[in-house]
Design a protein around this motif. Structure first.
Motif, short mmCIF file in Angstrom:
data_model
loop_
_atom_site.label_atom_id
_atom_site.label_comp_id
_atom_site.label_asym_id
_atom_site.label_seq_id
_atom_site.Cartn_x
_atom_site.Cartn_y
_atom_site.Cartn_z
N GLU B 164 2.35 48.82 91.86
CA GLU B 164 2.02 48.81 90.45
C GLU B 164 3.11 49.51 89.65
O GLU B 164 3.63 50.55 90.06
CB GLU B 164 0.68 49.53 90.25
CG GLU B 164 0.19 49.49 88.83
CD GLU B 164 -1.08 50.30 88.65
OE1 GLU B 164 -1.52 50.92 89.63
OE2 GLU B 164 -1.60 50.31 87.54
N LYS B 167 3.03 49.56 82.22
CA LYS B 167 2.93 48.44 81.27
C LYS B 167 2.35 47.19 81.91
O LYS B 167 2.86 46.09 81.74
CB LYS B 167 4.29 48.11 80.66
CG LYS B 167 4.86 49.22 79.79
CD LYS B 167 6.17 48.74 79.22
CE LYS B 167 6.83 49.82 78.39
NZ LYS B 167 8.18 49.41 78.02
N ASN B 168 1.27 47.37 82.70
CA ASN B 168 0.59 46.24 83.32
C ASN B 168 1.48 45.37 84.18
O ASN B 168 1.30 44.18 84.29
CB ASN B 168 -0.08 45.36 82.26
CG ASN B 168 -1.22 46.08 81.58
OD1 ASN B 168 -1.52 47.22 81.94
ND2 ASN B 168 -1.87 45.42 80.65
N CYS B 169 2.48 45.98 84.75
CA CYS B 169 3.37 45.21 85.60
C CYS B 169 3.16 45.54 87.06
O CYS B 169 2.69 46.63 87.40
CB CYS B 169 4.83 45.49 85.23
SG CYS B 169 5.28 44.79 83.66
N VAL B 171 5.34 44.95 90.90
CA VAL B 171 6.54 44.43 91.53
C VAL B 171 6.15 43.98 92.94
O VAL B 171 5.45 44.67 93.66
CB VAL B 171 7.69 45.46 91.53
CG1 VAL B 171 7.29 46.76 92.18
CG2 VAL B 171 8.93 44.88 92.20
N ILE B 180 9.03 40.76 89.41
CA ILE B 180 8.20 41.55 88.51
C ILE B 180 7.20 40.62 87.84
O ILE B 180 7.58 39.58 87.30
CB ILE B 180 9.04 42.23 87.41
CG1 ILE B 180 10.28 42.91 87.99
CG2 ILE B 180 8.18 43.21 86.61
CD1 ILE B 180 10.05 44.20 88.70
N PHE B 181 5.94 40.96 87.97
CA PHE B 181 4.89 40.20 87.28
C PHE B 181 4.25 41.07 86.22
O PHE B 181 4.16 42.29 86.38
CB PHE B 181 3.81 39.76 88.27
CG PHE B 181 4.29 38.79 89.31
CD1 PHE B 181 4.41 37.44 89.01
CD2 PHE B 181 4.64 39.22 90.59
CE1 PHE B 181 4.84 36.54 89.98
CE2 PHE B 181 5.08 38.34 91.54
CZ PHE B 181 5.18 36.99 91.25
N ARG B 182 3.82 40.40 85.20
CA ARG B 182 3.09 41.14 84.16
C ARG B 182 1.74 40.50 83.97
O ARG B 182 1.60 39.28 83.96
CB ARG B 182 3.87 41.14 82.86
CG ARG B 182 3.08 41.78 81.71
CD ARG B 182 3.96 42.06 80.52
NE ARG B 182 4.75 43.26 80.70
CZ ARG B 182 5.88 43.51 80.03
NH1 ARG B 182 6.34 42.63 79.17
NH2 ARG B 182 6.53 44.64 80.22
N GLU B 197 5.35 35.72 85.58
CA GLU B 197 6.54 36.24 86.25
C GLU B 197 7.54 36.67 85.19
O GLU B 197 7.88 35.89 84.29
CB GLU B 197 7.15 35.15 87.15
CG GLU B 197 8.32 35.65 87.94
CD GLU B 197 8.92 34.56 88.81
OE1 GLU B 197 8.16 33.73 89.35
OE2 GLU B 197 10.15 34.53 88.91
N VAL B 198 8.01 37.89 85.27
CA VAL B 198 8.88 38.42 84.23
C VAL B 198 10.34 38.39 84.65
O VAL B 198 11.22 37.95 83.93
CB VAL B 198 8.47 39.84 83.85
CG1 VAL B 198 9.34 40.36 82.72
CG2 VAL B 198 7.01 39.88 83.46
N TRP B 236 13.54 47.76 84.79
CA TRP B 236 13.85 47.10 86.07
C TRP B 236 15.33 46.99 86.35
O TRP B 236 15.82 46.03 86.89
CB TRP B 236 13.17 45.73 86.14
CG TRP B 236 11.76 45.77 85.61
CD1 TRP B 236 10.76 46.57 86.04
CD2 TRP B 236 11.23 45.03 84.53
NE1 TRP B 236 9.63 46.37 85.33
CE2 TRP B 236 9.88 45.41 84.38
CE3 TRP B 236 11.76 44.06 83.65
CZ2 TRP B 236 9.06 44.88 83.39
CZ3 TRP B 236 10.94 43.53 82.70
CH2 TRP B 236 9.59 43.94 82.57
#
Lengths: 932, 442
Positions: B164, B167-169, B171, B180-182, B197-198, B236
């Motif tokens: 975790e 910011k609600n992300c 990895v 990285i997902f958000r 997917e960020v 990141w």
């Protein structure tokens, strides 16, 4: 083990007194019983001159209706045992005191013959001329051909030591009752069988006669009966009558267990559930298959195969035919069982009475130390709480003997078998085991009394009181010509036993039918009629042989005196009162001043010419008070009377003994046959039935341990490892050597409260950490194979948890030991020569250690802060100070006590039912390599 | 000849003088997870989950439900203040199911079996009250086990690690990449989330084996070839990297032969753990301590074990515990080393390795560094030997002790013997007081 019997005999009085001066005396109940006659300067082991036999034996006699009293067999079955002792004469003696031949037949008012279900009687009997004293157990067996269908028998335990008989009366009675019960059960089975056959015969005869009569009737047209026909008709009638009679008898014998059930205080014998479950499995193991089957089918099967024959309605006169032998009278299986039980009794009670007593004392004391005794005591020793248990044990042995195996190796399942066989015997209801029921009460009583009244009462006293409670009759009869001074008691008891056995028997028998009082003391020797106060408890004890009498409440049991609460009173009762009571009971001893206080010279002249009279079995208190740490032994015994075993003939007297003595020798290579000190050791000590194997084990282990501490200079650190809970691995190629070492060292291993000692004698697989939790002493195989490499690899991996004793290269790798405790435990210069003695020495040192551990564990402030604010360091300091100063422990000895304390805690905290998860505690301490 | 440091039998600082063997598993035990102060769960290849009491070693529950080996386990406690605290655990298995267990009753609460591949990692986002499962795709679930959203198929190999981020992300480590997902609240439903997917980070040369979050600002990854990268958790970006830090970068005296002789297995970053200051890396057989501020390795133990180190953990008192395939557990202490130029550490190590010819340059370089910062050293203070096979993982329970699980199917609870003895005395006297045995009886 608190007391070591071997030590007893060695103790000289001077040494003892020195000790007593220097040290505060132990509480009475903990002191080692001293040999009471040491002061007399006599050799306590001298053989009794008067006895004509060399050792105790069991005699079975019968009062044959044809030839009178006759000995049937002796146990051990060896002519040397009885020696010149006149068995015939003694049979006559013991049979002559049988009172219970209450003849069966047609009692008035009864149409058919009635079987009497006669209870056994138990008598103590002395014969000074022969130097023989006997516990005599009378019983009757049923025989269809015998007069009144009964045959009187008796089993007698004959010993030259009166006190053994007296003091072990309770135990003897219990054991013999079991044997008797077994025999009688077999007899009932055989009797029922016989009746079945007889009925078949009669039935057949009736049919034949009937046919003949019919034929005659048809052939006879004259209209009147010929004498022949009348004869036939009469015969037929008598056959009919006989059939009815026999059917009735069969009904009676079969109803026996039911009858017993109806009695209010009869508790049918019920095997434990665990045993119950095992029944199915063990039935097939029975020696003969038919035993496994229920009684009915068995009978049917036998009856079917039986071809009836024509018999005469009137049975032959008894003199016309040979009577059945004892073996024929009893079902063969039960007969063998009985013999095994008797052999067991012989084994149990052989040897000197001091062994039995010390054994009982230490047993009782150990039971009190319930918190610590699990550490080093034998589990079997502790578990064996009731004679019932012993019985099981010996039944197991018996079963084994039946299978012609070595009795010592009897495993537990065998025990199960014999019980199972009991269950599946001829009677479909649980077999009456009266003794069991009584036994279940006695130990409780004994214990409670012991606990509450330790100071006043020797526990043996309590035991004897227990015996009185059991409603058995205790008779003490002088067999020699009785003094004229005897008067009749209210119970018409004290009839002088006449030389004619017949007369004596009938008289006593007739007296029995009217009397409910069982106790008689026939005294002829005033100086000996010393009746301790305990006796008063025994006199009202009622007799209860006849089933008819069972309904009478008063006669059943004498309980009030047994109440532990009453014990206090007992102590207070004055001797005067005592005297009065005894007087009223049997009207003897009035003229005897010695009644009030024992004469000091009693000891010197125990065997007066005219008859021997003994007091009801009990240890005398006077004896105890008179001697410091007194031997609970009767005062009136002479030094010369007591022991007799020393004779070398004794050792080679019979098979059993020679076996055991051989065993002794084999485990004592360093045995030096010197002087008197070793003599006592040679006496084969009486072995508890359940403990016999462990007794042998103890000896062996002790001897091996002795050898170990002599041979290995590094014995101390090795023993320290064991005592401090560090697993010791004995590594070696040869299994025998390793196992020997393991056996030797096993006596130092504290048990963790589990069932068995944490010892693994032989292991071939690589060690694992779990093994160190389970076992504290491991014999490990060393091989050159790849597997062996793994074993060694694992060993070196876990080397921090173990000490390694290499049996091949004679090295030891273990932590350093600098304490003092072990050197006392295992002094290589010890003078102790024998394994069993050394074992006891070890046990006593370990018991001392246990008490230290106990103190340490249960002192609150040593573990927890006094106040809330007290820091932990203070507690630690206090703890260390206590260990060092109070308990006098140095260096590594601390760890031993701490480890034992840890075991005590774990044991105490263990939830009942839940098995505590095994812990492994260890230290990070460096190890050193010791070499020879 | 072993180059591994040994300590011998005298271990004064080792507090673990008592052990309890917990038996139950029938196969390799791979996971231990703490449930609360005195309970933990164990799981492994036999598919069974056991719950244990860490104090007594008592087996509390035996949870059966999975048919194949367990691949991931995560505690899943409800944080709601309204209801009483419920201890749940999530387990994922190779049978492509995830089961929720209630630790108080020992019952299976719910089972999800709609996965297309084995779930290899589970992460609970307490803050959002959702949990994520990572297999060949990433799924987001709510507490009631409703699938909220999922990503498209990412890779066959599957997500190996999931952490975790702020910011609600989250990895996820997928092969060589970090994705990285958000989580974005969905528009239509109040409760729903969408996953987006960020960014993909492709700095690693080899598969990423370990991924750990240091604090809200940083996370660290380690790969199979021994790269250690420190990332900024917010944007990141790569903050620092330590490639091949086992040899040349820190210790310039490394010989080329050494590098060649080292198989990739011996350089892979098996496990990472961190405190605020340092990242501790289990690299091959060794342990390395990487200081985040100084951005360099401050201490190392090149051969801490006889074989690969599988798990390390920082414990209080500057101590570090490591376990390894060789079946041992070792306790290390990070000490500041006195400036003793005469015996520089690296040289000493290479001497031990048998590469005796330490060149002068290396010595000088080492000395140079020692001038500005205190030298640290990992000192072996104790080792625990009990398992007969690889120790997969351990769980540090503070003063309750240490639980280790191993391929020999056992779990061992290591305890402080002194403390246990004291506790037993305490319970002993409590029991005595209860049963009234403290009163003298005659």
């Amino acid at each position: 083990m608190i007391s070591a019997p071997d030590v007893v005999a060695f103790t000289r009085e001077e040494e003892l007194e020195d000790e007593l001066c220097s040290e505060p005396p132990l509480p009475e109940e903990y002191s080692v019983p001293l040999f009471p006659f040491a002061s007399h300067g006599t050799n306590p082991w001298a053989k009794v001159a008067s006895s004509k036999f060399t050792r105790d034996f069991i005699l079975i006699s019968e009062f044959s209706e044809q030839v009178g009293p006759q000995p049937l067999l002796t146990i051990p079955d060896d002519a040397k045992v009885s020696g010149t002792f006149d068995l015939n004469y003694f049979s006559l003696r013991i049979m002559s005191v049988d009172y219970q031949a209450s003849f069966v037949g047609h009692p008035p008012g009864s149409a058919y013959p009635k079987l009497n279900f006669v209870e056994d009687s138990k008598v103590v009997l002395g014969d000074s001329k022969e130097g023989a004293f006997a516990y005599v157990h009378h019983l009757t067996l049923y025989d269809l051909e015998a007069r009144g269908f009964v045959r009187p028998f008796c089993m007698a335990y004959i010993s030259a030591d009166e006190h053994k008989i007296m003091q072990q009366f309770q135990e003897l009675s219990a054991e013999f009752s079991k044997a008797s019960e077994c025999l009688k059960t077999g007899n009932r089975k055989a009797f029922a069988n016989e009746l079945e056959k007889k009925l078949k015969d009669l039935d057949y005869t009736r049919t034949v006669l009937h046919n003949e009569t019919e034929i005659q009737k048809k052939a006879n047209d004259k209209g009147y009966y010929t004498t022949q026909a009348i004869e036939k008709a009469n015969e037929l009638a008598s056959v009919e009558k006989s059939i009815i009679e026999h059917q009735d008898l069969l009904k009676q014998i079969r109803s026996y267990p039911y009858r017993k059930l109806k009695e209010s205080d009869f508790h049918p014998y019920e095997p434990e559930s665990a045993l119950d479950q095992a029944d199915a499995g063990c039935d097939q193991d029975l020696p003969t298959s038919d035993l496994a089957e229920p009684g009915e089918t068995l009978l049917c099967a036998q009856t079917l195969s039986y071809t009836p024959k024509l018999i005469k309605a009137k049975s032959a006169k008894c003199f016309d035919k040979k009577l059945k032998t004892l073996e024929e009278l009893c079902d063969i299986y039960f007969f063998t069982q009985t013999l095994d039980q008797l052999h067991q009794i012989e084994r149990t009670f052989r040897g000197d009475v001091c062994y039995l007593l010390t054994d009982q004392i230490s047993r009782a004391l150990l039971k009190q130390q319930s918190v610590t005794n699990f550490l080093f005591e034998d589990v079997s020793f502790l578990d064996e709480k009731t004679p019932e248990k012993q019985y099981r044990g010996c039944q197991g042995l018996g079963q084994d003997a039946l299978d012609r195996k070595c009795p010592e190796e009897s495993p537990a399942p065998k025990v199960v078998i014999s019980l199972g066989s009991y269950k599946s015997s001829v009677e479909c209801v649980p077999i009456k085991m009266e003794q069991e029921m009584e036994d279940s009460q006695e130990p409780k009583l004994t214990e409670s009394v012991t606990f509450e009244q330790q100071e006043n009462l020797d526990y043996l006293d309590a035991d004897i009181k227990g015996s009185i409670s059991s409603g058995e009759s205790i008779e003490v009869l002088g067999t020699e010509k009785s003094a004229s001074g005897l008067t009749k008691s209210e119970s018409q008891a004290s009839l002088p036993v006449s030389p004619s056995p017949q007369a004596g028997r009938s008289k006593v028998g007739s007296r029995r039918t009217v009397s409910e009082d069982s106790i008689e003391v026939l005294s002829t020797c005033p100086s000996e009629s010393l009746i301790p106060e305990d006796f008063k408890a025994s006199y009202p004890s009622a007799i209860n042989e006849e089933p008819y009498a069972d309904d009478e409440e008063g006669g059943l049991r004498f309980t009030p005196k047994l109440n532990p609460d009453d014990v206090d009173e007992r102590g207070d009762v004055s001797k005067e009162e005592n005297l009065v009571q005894v007087d009223s009971a049997c009207c003897i001893g009035k003229e005897s001043p010695s009644f009030l206080e024992p004469l000091p010279e009693l000891g010197q002249k125990p065997c007066d010419e005219d008859g021997v009279v003994r007091i009801p079995p009990q240890p005398s208190r006077q004896g105890e008070q008179g001697l410091r740490g007194g031997f609970p032994c009767h005062d009136g015994v002479a030094g010369g009377l007591l022991p007799y075993e020393l004779d070398s003939r004794y050792l080679t007297g019979s098979r059993e003994v020679s076996k055991s003595s051989l065993d002794e020798c084999s485990d004592s290579t360093s045995y030096v046959s010197s002087a008197a000190s070793t003599c006592s050791d040679r006496t084969p000590s009486p072995a508890r039935p359940a403990c016999q194997a462990s007794e042998r084990h103890k000896k062996k282990a002790g001897q091996n341990a002795l050898r170990f501490i002599r041979q290995y200079p590094f014995a101390h650190p090795a023993i320290y490892s064991l005592l401090s809970g560090r697993t010791l691995v004995v590594l070696g190629e040869e299994e025998a050597i390793v196992k020997k070492l393991v056996t030797a060292l096993s006596i130092f291993v504290p048990s963790g409260g589990l069932d068995a000692k944490p010892v693994k004698h032989w292991l071939t697989a690589p060690l694992h950490v779990v093994d160190f939790q389970k076992w504290k002493l491991i014999g490990l195989q060393r091989t050159v194979s790849p597997a062996g490499v793994n074993v060694l690899h694992a060993l070196s991996r876990y080397s921090r948890y173990v000490s390694i004793l290499d049996a091949d290269s004679k090295t030891l790798r273990c932590p350093l030991y600098k304490g003092t405790l072990v050197s006392r435990l295992a002094d290589h210069r010890t003078q102790i020569k024998r394994g069993s003695t050394y074992y006891m020495h070890v046990q006593s040192v370990l018991t001392q250690l246990c008490s230290k551990a106990f103190l340490f564990t249960f002192c609150h402030h040593l573990h927890l802060p006094i106040g809330e604010r007290e820091p932990e360091e203070c507690v630690v300091n206090r703890r260390m100070n206590f260990l060092k100063l109070q308990l006098g422990l140095a260096n590594e000895d601390l760890k031993i006590v701490q480890y034992l304390a840890e075991l005590l805690k774990l044991r105490y905290l263990q939830e009942p039912g839940r098995r505590a998860s095994p812990l492994l505690r260890f230290d990070y301490v460096p190890s050193f390599l010791y070499k020879i | 000849k072993s180059s591994v440091q040994t300590i011998g039998e005298e271990q004064i600082q080792n507090p673990y003088t008592e052990l309890l063997v917990l038996k139950g598993h029938q196969d390799i035990v791979r996971f231990l997870v703490q449930i609360d102060d005195c309970r933990f769960a164990s799981a492994g290849d036999d598919g069974i989950i056991f719950l244990w009491n860490a104090q007594t070693g008592e087996k509390l529950f035996e949870l059966h439900g999975h048919t194949q080996k367990i691949t991931a386990i995560a505690p899943f406690s409800s944080s709601d203040a309204s209801e009483e605290k419920k201890n749940l655990i999530l387990t994922a298995s190779a049978d492509r199911t995830v089961i929720v267990w209630d630790c108080t009753s020992g019952r299976q609460v719910q089972k999800v079996s709609c996965f297309h591949s084995t779930v290899k990692c589970l992460t609970v986002l307490q803050r959002l009250d959702v949990w994520l499962s990572g297999g060949s795709d990433l799924c987001v679930w709510n507490r009631k086990l409703d699938l909220l959203c999922k990503t498209s198929h990412l890779t066959d190999a599957g997500i190996s690690a999931l952490v975790e981020l702020p910011k609600n992300c989250v990895v996820a480590a997928v092969g060589k990449e970090l994705i990285i997902f958000r989580l974005i609240p969905s528009n239509d439903e109040s409760e729903g989330w969408n996953v987006l997917e960020v960014k993909r980070l492709v700095d690693h040369q080899d598969n990423i084996l370990s991924l750990v979050s240091v604090n809200d600002l940083t996370f660290v990854t380690g790969s199979h070839v021994g790269e250690l990268i420190v990332w900024d958790a917010l944007d990141w970006t790569k903050q620092a990297s330590e490639c091949n830090f086992w040899d040349s970068s820190v210790h310039p005296d490394a010989q080329p032969e050494i590098k060649l002789s080292q198989s990739p297995n011996e350089t892979s970053v098996q496990h990472l753990t961190s405190d605020e200051e340092c990242v501790f890396a289990a690299v091959g057989k060794g342990i390395y301590v990487y200081n985040l501020q100084m951005k360099r390795v401050i201490a190392c133990q090149r051969t801490a074990h006889d074989s690969s180190v599988l798990h390390i953990e920082k414990v209080p008192n500057r101590q570090l515990i490591s376990c390894s395939e060789d079946g041992s557990v070792r306790i290390w202490e990070l000490r500041e080393k006195q400036q003793l130029p005469a015996e520089p550490v690296p040289t000493g190590f290479f001497n031990m390795w048998g590469f005796g010819r330490a060149n002068k340059q290396a010595n000088q370089a080492a000395k140079k560094m020692q001038e500005n910062t205190p030298m640290h050293v990992l000192e072996l203070v104790g080792d625990l030997i009990g398992h007969s096979s690889a120790v997969q993982m351990f769980l540090y329970f503070g003063e309750l002790g240490l639980a280790t699980c191993s391929a020999d199917h056992l779990i061992i609870l290591w305890k402080d013997g002194e403390r246990e003895s004291r506790l037993r005395s305490l319970t002993l006297f409590q029991k005595l007081a209860q049963s009234g045995d403290l009163q003298l009886k005659f």
